[in-house]
Write an enzyme that holds these catalytic residues in place. Structure first.
Site: not given
Ligand code: NAD
Ligand code: SER
Length: 314
Positions: A14, A38, A54, A144
């Site tokens: 995002q 990705r 990665d 998180y």
């Protein structure tokens, strides 16, 4: 002077898409290398180099940094709050090891700067709800939030112990229309626009009076770049800066959207994300960022809503 060569990790996410495009405008397309686990986001295609990467593979990351003569890293790869609660071990491993890999390589290769975002999720139920200050009680209850708080202190440690110029912002919920959000508690404030335009209705996963700190993406991108371009002696916070622009509830956002889409309706069905949202502050005191490097947001609820609807309707 050596030219800056920037590696953005998590560039297809995002924030990554918009930050990569903004950095390419400043530093030149070929000096900003996008990377992600990705595939390359469509909006990035044709705008500059992309390498699959990665962050957990430290050796490959190190090779890329040396091969590409990287001088700065923006590390955006992470697992966000809601997804993190579904797989706490994975969230802890990625959020912590990814950061430590980058900090170690920054130390070894003498990188000029590193950027790594923290979050309002560092705050917990015992933190002040209104105008939550920079330094206060911080007892996060999500994996998180725990990973972000620990990460802040690793940044502080690498700065003071090894001289790594790592900088950070505690982003609030970020609202944007260019690339999809990645599994956060504040994602409702993005989904609601899409559904309002396409379906004229939205079922919200937070309760109607859940006030949370939010920010429109153009402010977040500008704030990030302003922080990174500030002289080092202006940066007094080496954990992560509070940064703020607006706070609202789902009910207030829905009412603002109705000014543009009068037949829009909203219903509420709070789920596990409500438990997370309830632990976070409703508003944030960002006076240190304002004083240190002149942070100032440009978008409020009204201006952001208008811009979101205009752009998503195109
Ligand atoms: P996102 O989920 O949209 O993007 C993260 C990107 O990281 C994804 O493209 C993903 O494929 C990539 N990634 C995941 N694992 C990876 C790995 N092992 N190696 C390389 N790439 C990997 O997230 P975002 O919203 O863009 O958030 C970016 C950063 O900003 C994160 O640290 C997040 O915690 C922080 N943040 C975001 C918000 C928000 O509202 N979006 C708020 C506060 C903080
Ligand atoms: N927007 C993020 C989340 O909800 C805050 O860090 O997880």
């Amino acid at each position: 002077m050596q030219k800056e060569k920037i590696l953005v990790i998590g560039a297809s996410g995002q924030i990554g898409v918009e930050l990569t495009l903004a950095l390419r405008k400043i530093y030149g397309n070929y000096n900003v290398i996008a990377s992600d686990l990705r595939e390359e986001n469509d909006l990035l295609k044709g705008t500059g180099p992309y390498v699959p990467l990665d962050i957990m593979n430290k050796e490959m990351l190190h090779v890329q940094v040396i091969r590409q003569n990287i001088t700065q890293i923006y590390l955006l790869a992470a697992i966000l709050s809601a997804t993190g609660e579904k797989n706490p071990n994975l969230a802890w491993n990625l959020n912590m090891q990814g950061l430590l890999n980058v900090l170690d390589i920054a130390k070894e290769e003498h990188l000029h700067k590193v950027y790594w975002p923290s979050s309002i999720a560092v705050f917990g139920p015992t933190s002040p709800k209104i105008n939550c200050p920079q330094q206060t009680i911080i007892e996060p209850t999500t994996v998180y939030g725990i990973s972000k708080y620990a990460g802040e202190f690793w940044c502080n440690y690498y700065h003071h112990r090894y001289g790594v110029d790592v900088r950070s912002l505690r982003y609030p919920g970020l609202i944007s229309y260019k690339s999809a959000p990645g599994g956060g508690t504040t994602d409702y404030a993005i989904e609601i626009f899409q559904e309002a335009i396409e379906e004229k209705k939205y079922e919200c996963f937070l309760a109607k009076d859940t006030y949370l700190p939010m920010m429109y993406m153009p402010d977040a991108i500008r704030g990030t770049i302003e922080l990174m371009e500030s002289p080092a002696d202006k940066i007094s916070i080496r954990t992560s800066y509070n940064i703020s622009s607006m706070s609202f509830s789902p009910e207030q956002l829905a009412s603002e959207i109705k000014n543009f889409i009068p037949d829009f309706s909203i219903t509420y069905k709070p789920d596990y994300r409500q438990t997370i949202a309830t632990t976070w502050p409703q508003s944030i005191d960002d006076s240190i960022a304002r004083n240190d490097w002149n942070w100032k947001p440009e978008y409020d609820l009204k201006k952001m809503t208008k811009d979101m609807i205009e752009n998503l309707s195109k």
